[in-house]
Design a protein around this motif. Structure first.
Motif, PDB file in Angstrom:
ATOM      1  N   MET A 178       0.840  -1.196   0.000  1.00 54.30           N
ATOM      2  CA  MET A 178       0.000   0.000   0.000  1.00 54.30           C
ATOM      3  C   MET A 178       0.879   1.252   0.000  1.00 54.30           C
ATOM      4  N   THR A 179       0.497   2.248  -0.776  1.00 58.44           N
ATOM      5  CA  THR A 179       1.246   3.501  -0.867  1.00 58.44           C
ATOM      6  C   THR A 179       0.297   4.683  -0.698  1.00 58.44           C
ATOM      7  N   VAL A 180       0.851   5.764  -0.148  1.00 58.45           N
ATOM      8  CA  VAL A 180       0.115   7.020   0.027  1.00 58.45           C
ATOM      9  C   VAL A 180       0.995   8.148  -0.489  1.00 58.45           C
ATOM     10  N   ASP A 181       0.416   9.010  -1.297  1.00 58.68           N
ATOM     11  CA  ASP A 181       1.136  10.172  -1.829  1.00 58.68           C
ATOM     12  C   ASP A 181       0.328  11.433  -1.539  1.00 58.68           C
ATOM     13  N   TRP A 182       1.026  12.447  -1.012  1.00 54.12           N
ATOM     14  CA  TRP A 182       0.427  13.768  -0.798  1.00 54.12           C
ATOM     15  C   TRP A 182       1.105  14.748  -1.747  1.00 54.12           C
TER      16      TRP A 182
END
Length: 252
Positions: free
Chosen positions: A63-67
């Motif tokens: 899982m990845t999160v980008d802001w």
């Protein structure tokens, strides 16, 4: 001859259903990311940019999160934080040292905090979450941040000081002025009536000029304008025994 045809037709139907199932969108491969549409803050505040997601698959190490951030003036978005097993906040640039990871992926939380917000931070922040195999659906969400100058606030102690040092003296002065208006000074007649040198009225013989027996009771206003010497002679005169009214003997 008819049996092979029936078997072939049944096989074709099974293959057709299989391909339809493969081509149809699966509800498993969908994810929904949610953020507040607008966030307001004052200059210098610590702002929480919330981001939550729902996924039918359990979050894993993939899982990845980008802001990313896009200025209010426009321009291409700029990614400033990446999460993959751990957060990688920016160490330089506009947000260097001012971003903290606050998310908990196991609970569907991918929020961050912006420290010491400035007017230059006004713009659109985008949160993007990918959780294979849930890579389709609404994977991004946007939040518009508006930072305004801080308005100076007045504390209760400041108000109390203003009331004590400004309003209280003003109230005292107002009461004094009202008291003088309600009790004006008695106007004294500068022109005195002509009397004989040997004519002495009651009160003059005791050294109190202009005092008569009819003025035994002085009013509040008369006492207010009376001199200290007159008060002394008035008290001394009241202590002496009354004498007959008339004229005093001449000592000429």
């Amino acid at each position: 001859m008819r049996r092979p045809l029936r078997r072939t037709s049944a096989l074709n139907v099974v293959l057709l259903l299989y391909w339809l199932c493969c081509l149809a969108p699966s509800p498993v491969s969908s994810i929904i990311v949610t953020t507040p549409p607008e966030v307001h803050a004052s200059k210098g505040d610590t702002v929480t940019l919330s981001c939550s997601f729902t996924s039918t698959s359990r979050p894993t190490s993939r899982m990845t999160v980008d802001w990313s951030y896009r200025p209010q003036s426009g321009g291409p978005p700029m990614m400033f934080l990446h999460f993959s097993s751990r957060a990688y906040p920016p160490t330089e640039g506009q947000f260097g040292g001012r971003i903290r990871w606050q998310g908990t992926p196991a609970r569907g939380d991918a929020s961050i905090s912006l420290i010491n917000a400035t007017l230059n931070d006004n713009g659109t922040f985008t949160c993007t979450v990918r959780n294979p195999p849930d890579v389709h659906g609404s994977t991004t969400s946007h939040t518009v941040l508006t930072v305004t100058p801080r308005v100076p606030s007045i504390r209760f102690s400041d108000v109390a000081v203003l009331l004590f040092f400004i309003l209280l003296p003003s109230a005292v002065i107002t009461l004094i002025l009202i008291g003088r208006m309600m009790c004006p000074k008695k106007e004294r007649n500068q022109s005195k009536a002509h009397r004989s040198p040997i004519e002495v009225t009651e009160g003059d013989e005791y050294g109190i000029p202009g005092y008569t027996h009819k003025e035994d009771r002085a009013k509040c206003c008369d006492l207010y304008v009376m001199d200290s010497d007159e008060e002394y002679y008035l008290k001394d005169f009241k202590k002496r025994p009354p004498e007959a009214e008339g004229y005093a003997d001449s000592h000429c």
